[in-house]
Design a protein around this motif. Structure first.
Motif, mmCIF file in Angstrom:
data_model
loop_
_atom_site.group_PDB
_atom_site.id
_atom_site.type_symbol
_atom_site.label_atom_id
_atom_site.label_comp_id
_atom_site.label_asym_id
_atom_site.label_seq_id
_atom_site.Cartn_x
_atom_site.Cartn_y
_atom_site.Cartn_z
ATOM 1 N N VAL A 14 -9.862 -11.832 15.912
ATOM 2 C CA VAL A 14 -11.274 -12.077 16.516
ATOM 3 C C VAL A 14 -11.064 -13.110 17.832
ATOM 4 O O VAL A 14 -10.297 -14.004 17.769
ATOM 5 C CB VAL A 14 -12.279 -12.658 15.591
ATOM 6 C CG1 VAL A 14 -13.540 -13.270 16.343
ATOM 7 C CG2 VAL A 14 -12.486 -12.031 14.655
ATOM 8 N N LEU A 15 -11.353 -12.851 18.987
ATOM 9 C CA LEU A 15 -11.548 -13.390 20.200
ATOM 10 C C LEU A 15 -12.857 -14.199 20.400
ATOM 11 O O LEU A 15 -13.827 -13.347 20.539
ATOM 12 C CB LEU A 15 -11.157 -12.748 21.241
ATOM 13 C CG LEU A 15 -9.653 -12.076 21.352
ATOM 14 C CD1 LEU A 15 -9.515 -11.439 22.712
ATOM 15 C CD2 LEU A 15 -8.856 -13.080 21.123
ATOM 16 N N LEU A 48 -8.284 -12.617 9.160
ATOM 17 C CA LEU A 48 -8.163 -12.535 10.409
ATOM 18 C C LEU A 48 -7.403 -13.461 11.270
ATOM 19 O O LEU A 48 -7.514 -14.776 10.975
ATOM 20 C CB LEU A 48 -9.546 -12.352 11.024
ATOM 21 C CG LEU A 48 -10.567 -11.181 10.248
ATOM 22 C CD1 LEU A 48 -11.929 -11.179 10.891
ATOM 23 C CD2 LEU A 48 -9.895 -9.880 10.790
ATOM 24 N N LYS A 49 -6.969 -13.037 12.470
ATOM 25 C CA LYS A 49 -6.407 -14.002 13.186
ATOM 26 C C LYS A 49 -7.472 -14.482 14.417
ATOM 27 O O LYS A 49 -8.173 -13.813 14.980
ATOM 28 C CB LYS A 49 -5.144 -13.579 14.123
ATOM 29 C CG LYS A 49 -3.999 -13.379 13.173
ATOM 30 C CD LYS A 49 -2.786 -12.827 13.812
ATOM 31 C CE LYS A 49 -1.601 -12.440 12.857
ATOM 32 N NZ LYS A 49 -0.418 -12.057 13.532
ATOM 33 N N VAL A 50 -7.581 -15.711 14.653
ATOM 34 C CA VAL A 50 -8.647 -16.392 15.438
ATOM 35 C C VAL A 50 -8.200 -16.889 16.780
ATOM 36 O O VAL A 50 -7.204 -17.896 16.724
ATOM 37 C CB VAL A 50 -9.477 -17.294 15.027
ATOM 38 C CG1 VAL A 50 -10.730 -17.869 15.671
ATOM 39 C CG2 VAL A 50 -10.206 -16.490 13.601
ATOM 40 N N ARG A 51 -8.858 -16.573 17.957
ATOM 41 C CA ARG A 51 -8.207 -17.153 19.284
ATOM 42 C C ARG A 51 -9.480 -17.715 20.055
ATOM 43 O O ARG A 51 -10.475 -16.714 20.197
ATOM 44 C CB ARG A 51 -7.418 -16.233 20.013
ATOM 45 C CG ARG A 51 -6.832 -17.061 21.285
ATOM 46 C CD ARG A 51 -5.712 -17.565 20.953
ATOM 47 N NE ARG A 51 -5.068 -18.382 22.190
ATOM 48 C CZ ARG A 51 -4.015 -19.330 22.120
ATOM 49 N NH1 ARG A 51 -3.510 -19.674 20.957
ATOM 50 N NH2 ARG A 51 -3.605 -19.818 23.363
ATOM 51 N N GLU A 205 -3.101 -6.103 18.964
ATOM 52 C CA GLU A 205 -3.389 -5.153 20.178
ATOM 53 C C GLU A 205 -4.869 -5.031 20.415
ATOM 54 O O GLU A 205 -5.741 -5.696 19.404
ATOM 55 C CB GLU A 205 -2.893 -3.781 19.675
ATOM 56 C CG GLU A 205 -1.504 -3.461 19.304
ATOM 57 C CD GLU A 205 -0.621 -3.968 20.713
ATOM 58 O OE1 GLU A 205 -1.032 -3.575 21.854
ATOM 59 O OE2 GLU A 205 0.505 -4.212 20.567
ATOM 60 N N ALA A 206 -5.161 -4.555 21.565
ATOM 61 C CA ALA A 206 -6.705 -4.822 21.834
ATOM 62 C C ALA A 206 -7.541 -3.952 20.833
ATOM 63 O O ALA A 206 -8.503 -4.604 20.549
ATOM 64 C CB ALA A 206 -6.787 -4.255 23.251
ATOM 65 N N HIS A 207 -7.115 -2.881 20.297
ATOM 66 C CA HIS A 207 -7.709 -2.097 19.638
ATOM 67 C C HIS A 207 -7.882 -2.639 18.274
ATOM 68 O O HIS A 207 -8.886 -2.207 17.323
ATOM 69 C CB HIS A 207 -7.467 -0.815 19.385
ATOM 70 C CG HIS A 207 -6.118 -0.628 18.886
ATOM 71 N ND1 HIS A 207 -4.760 -0.809 19.307
ATOM 72 C CD2 HIS A 207 -5.799 -0.380 17.625
ATOM 73 C CE1 HIS A 207 -4.007 -0.715 18.541
ATOM 74 N NE2 HIS A 207 -4.410 -0.351 17.344
ATOM 75 N N GLN A 208 -7.273 -3.793 17.816
ATOM 76 C CA GLN A 208 -7.333 -4.724 16.631
ATOM 77 C C GLN A 208 -8.177 -6.014 16.788
ATOM 78 O O GLN A 208 -8.110 -6.451 15.606
ATOM 79 C CB GLN A 208 -5.922 -4.816 16.166
ATOM 80 C CG GLN A 208 -5.175 -3.575 16.182
ATOM 81 C CD GLN A 208 -3.664 -4.169 15.802
ATOM 82 O OE1 GLN A 208 -3.022 -4.789 16.286
ATOM 83 N NE2 GLN A 208 -2.923 -3.648 14.960
ATOM 84 N N VAL A 209 -9.009 -5.981 17.714
ATOM 85 C CA VAL A 209 -9.799 -7.330 17.652
ATOM 86 C C VAL A 209 -11.097 -7.082 17.721
ATOM 87 O O VAL A 209 -11.714 -6.108 18.469
ATOM 88 C CB VAL A 209 -9.317 -8.163 19.003
ATOM 89 C CG1 VAL A 209 -7.723 -8.737 18.609
ATOM 90 C CG2 VAL A 209 -9.567 -7.620 20.229
ATOM 91 N N VAL A 210 -12.001 -8.007 17.436
ATOM 92 C CA VAL A 210 -13.476 -8.018 17.838
ATOM 93 C C VAL A 210 -13.529 -9.237 18.921
ATOM 94 O O VAL A 210 -13.158 -10.269 18.543
ATOM 95 C CB VAL A 210 -14.285 -8.359 16.721
ATOM 96 C CG1 VAL A 210 -15.966 -8.459 16.907
ATOM 97 C CG2 VAL A 210 -14.054 -7.254 15.458
#
Length: 214
Positions: A14-15, A48-51, A205-210
């Motif tokens: 998640v970004l 989830l990984k968070v940035r 990857e871009a398709h793996q994030v919200v």
């Protein structure tokens, strides 16, 4: 509509934007948006990984993180992707010496950058430093260059503070573009390179994030 579990299948990260998504800036350090502290805690407690991605250019990352922690957020400086450090990397790689039209609060991010005899302009949300004199200084630097370079930390039109809507860097960037007949290089949202650097930091990857942005 598909169930959330199905819709989130394959999502690994998640970004999160900060201003306008997690908190509204303003006097006294601003205020957390209702439910945002708890939402961040739940995300960081998940798989989830968070940035955190921000165009904040009136505060250094250290100051911003300190402010958010005081509001109750679980966040560290290493988790934040911000435009000032990215701009510094570009300046070093290209041997650029900027005239800095920036807010004093973020000036410390540029301490290791040579600003003598400027051969480019870096513009950010300078707040009260957006005087005629400072804008004209930036204009003169650009007009004297054979190949003028204008780097803008974001290009937002406005943002929200607790006291109301505030002009962002975008209108001032556009003024210099128009006056000098040039196109600014945007470092920060919505630059694809900015989001790519955030993705690289969490290894997805871009398709793996919200993405949640203001």
């Amino acid at each position: 509509m598909a169930p959330w579990a199905e819709r989130l299948a394959g999502v690994r990260g998640v970004l999160l934007d900060i201003s306008g998504v997690l908190y509204d800036s303003g006097a006294g350090g601003g205020t957390a948006i209702a439910g945002s502290v708890e939402a961040v805690a739940r995300l960081k407690g998940s798989r989830l990984k968070v940035r955190f991605c921000t165009n904040e250019s009136q505060k250094s990352r250290a100051e911003l993180v300190g402010q958010l922690r005081r509001l109750g957020f679980d966040i560290s400086e290493r988790e934040v992707t911000a435009p000032a450090p990215a701009a510094c990397q570009i300046l070093k790689e290209r041997g650029l010496r900027p005239y800095l039209l920036i807010h004093d609060g973020v000036r410390s991010e540029f301490d290791q950058i040579d600003t003598s005899n400027p051969n480019c302009v870096v513009i950010a949300d300078a707040g009260e430093s957006f005087s005629y004199q400072n804008m004209n200084n930036a204009f003169q630097v650009l007009m004297e260059l054979e190949n003028p370079v204008l780097i803008s930390l974001g290009k937002g039109r406005y943002y929200k503070e607790t006291s109301g809507l505030m002009l962002d860097v975008g209108p001032y960037m556009k003024a210099l573009e128009y006056a000098c007949g040039i196109k600014a290089e945007v470092v920060g949202k919505p630059s694809p390179e900015f989001f790519k650097s955030a993705l690289q930091a969490i290894g997805v990857e871009a398709h793996q994030v919200v993405l949640s942005v203001y």
